[in-house]
Design a protein around this motif. Structure first.
Motif, mmCIF file in Angstrom:
data_model
loop_
_atom_site.group_PDB
_atom_site.id
_atom_site.type_symbol
_atom_site.label_atom_id
_atom_site.label_comp_id
_atom_site.label_asym_id
_atom_site.label_seq_id
_atom_site.Cartn_x
_atom_site.Cartn_y
_atom_site.Cartn_z
ATOM 1 N N ALA A 14 -3.296 3.779 2.372
ATOM 2 C CA ALA A 14 -3.678 2.398 2.665
ATOM 3 C C ALA A 14 -3.068 1.935 3.994
ATOM 4 C CB ALA A 14 -3.231 1.495 1.518
ATOM 5 N N ASP A 43 -12.077 -2.763 5.180
ATOM 6 C CA ASP A 43 -12.502 -3.110 3.836
ATOM 7 C C ASP A 43 -11.249 -3.443 3.013
ATOM 8 O OD1 ASP A 43 -13.219 -3.064 1.172
ATOM 9 O OD2 ASP A 43 -14.673 -1.440 1.419
ATOM 10 N N GLY A 88 0.813 -1.217 0.000
ATOM 11 C CA GLY A 88 0.000 0.000 0.000
ATOM 12 C C GLY A 88 0.840 1.257 0.000
ATOM 13 N N ARG A 122 -4.739 3.525 6.973
ATOM 14 C CA ARG A 122 -6.047 2.924 7.240
ATOM 15 C C ARG A 122 -5.904 1.599 7.988
ATOM 16 N NH1 ARG A 122 -10.951 4.576 5.172
ATOM 17 N NH2 ARG A 122 -10.108 6.075 3.699
ATOM 18 N N GLY A 150 -10.639 -3.537 0.064
ATOM 19 C CA GLY A 150 -10.384 -2.654 -1.078
ATOM 20 C C GLY A 150 -9.710 -1.352 -0.699
ATOM 21 N N LEU A 151 -9.620 -1.083 0.624
ATOM 22 C CA LEU A 151 -9.066 0.201 1.075
ATOM 23 C C LEU A 151 -7.654 0.071 1.625
ATOM 24 C CD1 LEU A 151 -12.198 1.703 2.886
ATOM 25 C CD2 LEU A 151 -11.317 2.277 0.616
ATOM 26 N N GLY A 204 -5.813 -0.552 -2.035
ATOM 27 C CA GLY A 204 -6.267 0.693 -1.421
ATOM 28 C C GLY A 204 -5.351 1.868 -1.662
#
Lengths: 268, 257
Positions: free
Chosen positions: A103, A218, A99, A106, A220-221, A226
């Motif tokens: 990302a 999530d 990431g 998060r 995807g994040l 992400g």
């Protein structure tokens, strides 16, 4: 009270850096990995805060250290445990890797929220990418106040807030009060990080190191999916601005030649 | 930050000609909140860029220093909206040719009074005075390469032989080898003397920002890859502990001659 410290393992900047064949990253086959210097200062500051609480007759805050990265990151976490952290959380899940600051921030925020940290300390910027973004992203996702380039930290006696001094440009500092929980990004020079003792290193082997998956975020994040950015290429910086390289046979010869140049430049 | 978010989302909402890049200077004020703004906007974030280009398809590429300015990375945003901070001094300034096309006024967000979780209590000077770096004609700066607190004298001796002020890089100050008022760089003093001699300074971005405007820059460093050589007019790849004392001796001999 619980203090979270986020550390990043980075290539030692004194090691020789080679660009990988892909041209998109550095060749990591022969690198020395260390804890990023500001992150070491953040850990030291957490240890100092914990010791100050004890000397005030308060309960010692628990220090939990977090790091995101592949298997090699365990070495950095063990070092943090050797220095005095109580527990470590390794965000090692494959889905979290690759990431960028958005990302990673998060993923770290989710892990920090899971541990209910009252105060989060981390370095002001990493020695490798140096974006100074991850700590701000963590604060934004946790929805808590944030200060960058922190040069002094003082907990109030009720542990409701912190008083911090933060650096501004031009030799000025700003004094702030932040409600807890808060995220503080620690600037180099706030303290001198200690060295691990042999006893600490031995104790670190028995301290808990927990592997963290990506539950609660999530997919995807986080990780490569992400990331808001992608590194296209890594290159050597452009060569010097046409400067003169002085190669005297000896130090005296080099010094003579330099002085001759400086005389011509009329700066002596 | 919330006012910026309101403005940017209003501007970019649904309009195909809406802005897709938000640029902020990489100062200690704006780079503190810029990543938070990017998260709030769902934007990509790139910090301290030194240049930007468009590829054949109109895609943006940002160039930035990584690994303490030893390498450069080209970064591609993967989102429509990008927040980027720009390295101070990376672009030459232009005089504004006309007033901006559109100026927006944003009302104060309703919850601003309740938002007191971070409060400024005051400002203070970071160190004591006594050193006049911005006013100096010549500066000799000690970097981490001098080796230790007892070896800063090699720089101090050369400074005194050159009638120069003594500067320090950030690691030297952080290690307590010299007090903070000697620090050159974006977090210390921004200087532009006639002569700047860097002894054992590797040349972080922050340091280069603080001194690259000097008229004549001399770098003495054992590491030929040190970024300081990219701004130096004269470079000597050698041990400063050999060259600096030789320089000091030569200058002192001249003075007494």
């Amino acid at each position: 009270m619980r203090i979270g410290v986020c550390i990043k393992q980075v290539p030692d900047t004194d090691s020789h850096l080679r660009i990988a064949d892909s041209g998109r990253e550095i060749d990591d086959s022969d690198l020395n990995w260390v804890i990023s210097s500001c992150d070491l200062c953040a850990l030291e500051e957490a240890l100092v805060l914990a010791e100050a609480e004890v000397s005030r007759g308060e309960e010692r805050p628990e220090l939990v250290v977090f790091s995101l990265g592949p298997a090699r990151v365990e070495e950095a976490l063990r070092k943090a445990l050797a220095l005095g952290a109580d527990r470590a959380v390794h965000l090692a899940d494959e889905a979290l890797q690759g990431g960028d600051a958005l990302a990673d921030g998060r993923a770290l925020a989710a892990a920090l929220a899971g541990e209910n940290c009252d105060l989060v300390l981390t370095g002001a910027q990493s020695d490798d990418l140096g974006q100074a973004a991850t700590p701000a992203v963590i604060a934004e996702i946790l929805g808590v106040p944030y200060a960058w380039l922190v040069m002094a930290v003082e907990l109030d006696s009720h542990k409701q807030s912190v008083r911090v001094v933060r650096e501004l440009e031009g030799g000025m500092n700003e004094v702030l009060r932040l409600d807890l929980p808060a995220v503080l990004a620690i600037q180099a020079g706030i303290n001198k990080p200690r060295f691990a003792s042999l006893r600490g290193t031995l104790q670190a082997r028995r301290k808990p190191l927990q592997l963290e998956g990506c539950s609660g975020v999530d997919a995807g994040l986080v990780g490569a999916a992400g990331a808001g950015t992608e590194t296209e290429s890594v290159t050597l910086p452009p060569a010097g601005a046409g400067g003169v390289v002085i190669e005297g046979a000896s130090a005296e010869a080099a010094a003579e030649e330099l002085l001759a140049h400086l005389e011509r430049e009329a700066v002596l | 930050m919330e006012a910026l978010r309101v403005l940017i989302t209003r501007e970019s909402g649904g309009d195909p000609a809406a802005p897709t890049v938000v640029l902020l200077p990489h100062t200690y004020q704006s780079a503190e909140y810029a990543p938070r703004l990017a998260v709030r906007l769902g934007a990509a974030y790139v910090a301290s860029v030194s240049s930007a280009t468009l590829d054949a398809c109109g895609g943006l590429r940002f160039s930035r220093a990584i690994l303490q300015a030893r390498l450069r990375a080209e970064v591609r945003p993967k989102r429509r909206l990008v927040v980027a901070t720009v390295q101070i001094g990376a672009f030459g300034g232009h005089e504004p040719v006309e007033s901006p096309e559109r100026v927006f006024e944003v009302g104060r967000p309703a919850d601003v009074e309740r938002h007191r979780e971070r409060e400024m209590l005051g400002r203070e000077a970071a160190g004591a005075g006594g050193v006049d770096l911005p006013g100096a004609e010549r500066i000799v700066t000690a970097g981490r390469g001098v080796g230790g607190p007892d070896e800063v004298s090699v720089a101090a001796d050369l400074a005194s032989a050159l009638d120069a002020e003594l500067g320090a890089s950030r690691p030297v100050v952080d290690n307590g080898w010299l007090p903070r008022e000697h620090q050159v760089g974006s977090s210390g003093h921004i200087v532009a003397p006639n002569l700047y001699v860097a002894l054992g300074v590797s040349g972080s971005i922050q340091h280069l920002m603080g001194m690259s405007g000097s008229r004549v820059i001399v770098a003495i460093n054992r590491d030929p890859e040190a970024p300081i050589f990219s701004v130096a007019h004269y470079g000597i790849v050698a041990d400063l502990h050999d060259v600096a004392p030789a320089l000091t001796r030569l200058l002192e001999a001249r003075r007494s001659a």
